[in-house]
Scaffold this motif. Structure first.
Motif, PDB file in Angstrom:
ATOM      1  N   ALA A  32      -7.656 -55.162 -29.993  1.00 26.35           N
ATOM      2  CA  ALA A  32      -6.195 -55.182 -29.995  1.00 26.35           C
ATOM      3  C   ALA A  32      -5.638 -54.997 -28.588  1.00 26.35           C
ATOM      4  O   ALA A  32      -4.702 -55.694 -28.177  1.00 26.35           O
ATOM      5  N   VAL A  33      -6.225 -54.067 -27.835  1.00 24.09           N
ATOM      6  CA  VAL A  33      -5.756 -53.808 -26.472  1.00 24.09           C
ATOM      7  C   VAL A  33      -5.975 -55.038 -25.586  1.00 24.09           C
ATOM      8  O   VAL A  33      -5.073 -55.475 -24.857  1.00 24.09           O
ATOM      9  N   VAL A  34      -7.185 -55.609 -25.648  1.00 21.72           N
ATOM     10  CA  VAL A  34      -7.500 -56.785 -24.821  1.00 21.72           C
ATOM     11  C   VAL A  34      -6.633 -57.966 -25.232  1.00 21.72           C
ATOM     12  O   VAL A  34      -6.085 -58.688 -24.383  1.00 21.72           O
ATOM     13  N   PHE A  35      -6.491 -58.190 -26.536  1.00 24.62           N
ATOM     14  CA  PHE A  35      -5.712 -59.337 -27.026  1.00 24.62           C
ATOM     15  C   PHE A  35      -4.268 -59.259 -26.557  1.00 24.62           C
ATOM     16  O   PHE A  35      -3.729 -60.216 -25.986  1.00 24.62           O
ATOM     17  N   ILE A  36      -3.618 -58.129 -26.800  1.00 25.75           N
ATOM     18  CA  ILE A  36      -2.201 -58.001 -26.452  1.00 25.75           C
ATOM     19  C   ILE A  36      -2.004 -58.016 -24.939  1.00 25.75           C
ATOM     20  O   ILE A  36      -1.059 -58.623 -24.429  1.00 25.75           O
ATOM     21  N   THR A  37      -2.923 -57.386 -24.203  1.00 23.18           N
ATOM     22  CA  THR A  37      -2.801 -57.366 -22.744  1.00 23.18           C
ATOM     23  C   THR A  37      -2.931 -58.761 -22.149  1.00 23.18           C
ATOM     24  O   THR A  37      -2.140 -59.167 -21.280  1.00 23.18           O
ATOM     25  N   THR A  38      -3.929 -59.505 -22.615  1.00 20.11           N
ATOM     26  CA  THR A  38      -4.169 -60.833 -22.041  1.00 20.11           C
ATOM     27  C   THR A  38      -3.157 -61.865 -22.504  1.00 20.11           C
ATOM     28  O   THR A  38      -2.687 -62.683 -21.711  1.00 20.11           O
ATOM     29  N   ARG A  39      -2.768 -61.817 -23.775  1.00 21.30           N
ATOM     30  CA  ARG A  39      -1.926 -62.875 -24.318  1.00 21.30           C
ATOM     31  C   ARG A  39      -0.429 -62.637 -24.139  1.00 21.30           C
ATOM     32  O   ARG A  39       0.331 -63.604 -24.035  1.00 21.30           O
ATOM     33  N   LEU A  40      -0.031 -61.381 -24.131  1.00 21.45           N
ATOM     34  CA  LEU A  40       1.390 -61.100 -23.942  1.00 21.45           C
ATOM     35  C   LEU A  40       1.716 -60.620 -22.533  1.00 21.45           C
ATOM     36  O   LEU A  40       2.885 -60.525 -22.170  1.00 21.45           O
ATOM     37  N   GLY A  41       0.689 -60.312 -21.747  1.00 22.83           N
ATOM     38  CA  GLY A  41       0.903 -59.850 -20.380  1.00 22.83           C
ATOM     39  C   GLY A  41       0.398 -60.832 -19.343  1.00 22.83           C
ATOM     40  O   GLY A  41       1.170 -61.496 -18.652  1.00 22.83           O
ATOM     41  N   ILE A  42      -0.921 -60.961 -19.260  1.00 23.30           N
ATOM     42  CA  ILE A  42      -1.521 -61.781 -18.205  1.00 23.30           C
ATOM     43  C   ILE A  42      -1.186 -63.258 -18.376  1.00 23.30           C
ATOM     44  O   ILE A  42      -0.860 -63.949 -17.399  1.00 23.30           O
ATOM     45  N   PHE A  43      -1.256 -63.766 -19.606  1.00 23.31           N
ATOM     46  CA  PHE A  43      -1.029 -65.200 -19.802  1.00 23.31           C
ATOM     47  C   PHE A  43       0.359 -65.653 -19.344  1.00 23.31           C
ATOM     48  O   PHE A  43       0.471 -66.603 -18.549  1.00 23.31           O
ATOM     49  N   PRO A  44       1.440 -65.017 -19.789  1.00 23.61           N
ATOM     50  CA  PRO A  44       2.755 -65.483 -19.317  1.00 23.61           C
ATOM     51  C   PRO A  44       3.017 -65.181 -17.848  1.00 23.61           C
ATOM     52  O   PRO A  44       3.625 -66.005 -17.139  1.00 23.61           O
TER      53      PRO A  44
END
Length: 392
Positions: free
Chosen positions: A268-280
């Motif tokens: 959950a931490v990796v998913f939300i960090t990468t997809r809602l943070g790093i990706f945009p």
């Protein structure tokens, strides 16, 4: 047909101004992506599917058996011709009026009929062994492709400075490693596109179908117009959480609850960090703004970014589901006995479950003699698979 092909491959759509397809033909000095390279994905997708069958049979299954994961499926519903006819020909979820009619016809109580229909629905679900084998295959592939992507990207300049994705674009040579990475990812998504019709069916089937379709279009699109550099960033970033997801599922199937909880939290931490943070902030920033500054917009540039924004929309949807599941898990943990996160309790589970779902005794024909218990047969359906069905 020649006119249609000429219209489809219109250079003014696919390429920046003053660039032609002839400029991107392979030479002795440099190799560029060619549309015909993508045909390799189809035989390779078939090979990946065959490797999967062999892996699940000779690697994953022995591992599951070693972990004492049984091949037993859910409890089988007692044979009943009338209920079977209703189940197969009319409805799998009878309403109250139909239940009352069946109760009078069979001289069963309504609760027994409801239990029969639940058992019959669960009967069509795959066993825990099948689920474990599928998850182990996906875990192995995701771990391999993510490791390969990281090893490849750490040697490239565009990982550390995304503006290198657009310097000298589109005259960026295609390396062997980049070509292999792209074709492998495209082949895997093609294999998922077809195998999802035979794999475990989940409630987010439509969303996953759209996701696979968008990924195939995005990979194909970015390869043809040589946006492969930024494409590798998108692929590697979206692969980062998938192995943790499948590992959490495997731990749940093996009944390693604490490990399952820990892996789900990590996922959950990796998913939300990468997809809602790093990706945009990292990828969409370079595709929308840095590319505009260095190359400038053109028709296929708009399509590419629209596809990326659609992917981001799916990321937001899945992040919402993950947070929702986590909140429910925390509330359950506070209400009952201590269990780190109860992350295996998922309202989008593959097997329906309730306190009286897997009653040990078959339905009786007399409402006064029908008995129920609150025990289960060990096939409690909250198997994490709903929250874990995201394959990017």
């Amino acid at each position: 047909m020649a006119g249609i092909l000429a219209w489809f491959w219109n250079e003014r759509f696919w390429l920046p101004h003053n660039v032609t397809w002839a400029d991107l033909k392979n030479t002795e000095e440099a190799t560029f992506p060619q549309a015909e390279d993508l045909y390799l994905a189809f035989p390779l997708a078939f090979c990946i599917f065959m490797v999967r069958l062999i892996f699940e049979r000779f690697v994953a299954k022995p591992c599951a058996i070693a972990l004492n994961i049984q091949a037993n499926g859910p409890q089988i519903a007692p044979p009943n011709a009338i209920l079977e006819k209703v189940f197969t020909a009319i409805t799998k979820h009878p309403d109250e009026k139909r239940l009352e009619g069946l109760s009078k016809q069979l001289d069963w109580d309504v609760r027994s009929i409801q239990r029969w229909f639940r058992q019959r629905r669960n009967q069509e679900k795959p066993s825990t062994l099948t689920r474990f084998c599928e998850s182990m295959w996906r875990f192995s592939f995701y771990l391999y492709v993510f490791t390969y992507g990281v090893r490849f990207l750490k040697k490239t300049p565009w990982l550390w400075n995304t503006r290198h994705c657009w310097y000298n674009y589109p005259y960026q040579p295609l390396t062997t490693d980049l070509h292999y990475y792209y074709i492998l990812e495209l082949s895997f998504y093609w294999s998922l596109m077809f195998s999802q019709f035979t794999d475990i069916k989940r409630k987010d089937f439509g969303i996953m179908f759209l996701h696979h379709l968008v990924c195939i279009f995005l990979i194909t699109f970015s390869y043809v117009n040589n946006m492969a550099r930024v494409g590798t960033l998108v692929l590697c970033l979206h692969d980062s959480a998938d192995a943790l997801l499948e590992a959490a599922k495997m731990a749940n199937y093996a009944k390693f609850q604490k490990m399952c909880d820990l892996l789900f939290v990590m996922f959950a931490v990796v998913f939300i960090t990468t997809r809602l943070g790093i990706f945009p902030l990292w990828v969409l920033n370079t595709t929308l703004f840095e590319s505009w500054e260095i190359v400038g917009p053109y028709p296929s540039w708009w399509v590419f970014n629209l596809l990326l924004l659609l992917i981001q929309g799916l990321n937001c949807f899945w992040s919402y589901l993950i947070v929702k599941i986590a909140c429910k898990a925390v509330s359950r943990g506070k209400a009952g006995k201590w269990n780190p996160l109860h992350v295996s309790k998922d309202d989008r589970s593959d097997i329906e479950s309730s306190s009286d779902e897997e009653d040990s005794e078959p339905p009786g024909k007399n409402p006064h003699t029908a008995t129920t218990t609150n025990g289960t047969s060990g096939t409690n359906g909250y198997l994490l698979t709903g929250s874990c069905s995201m394959d990017d």
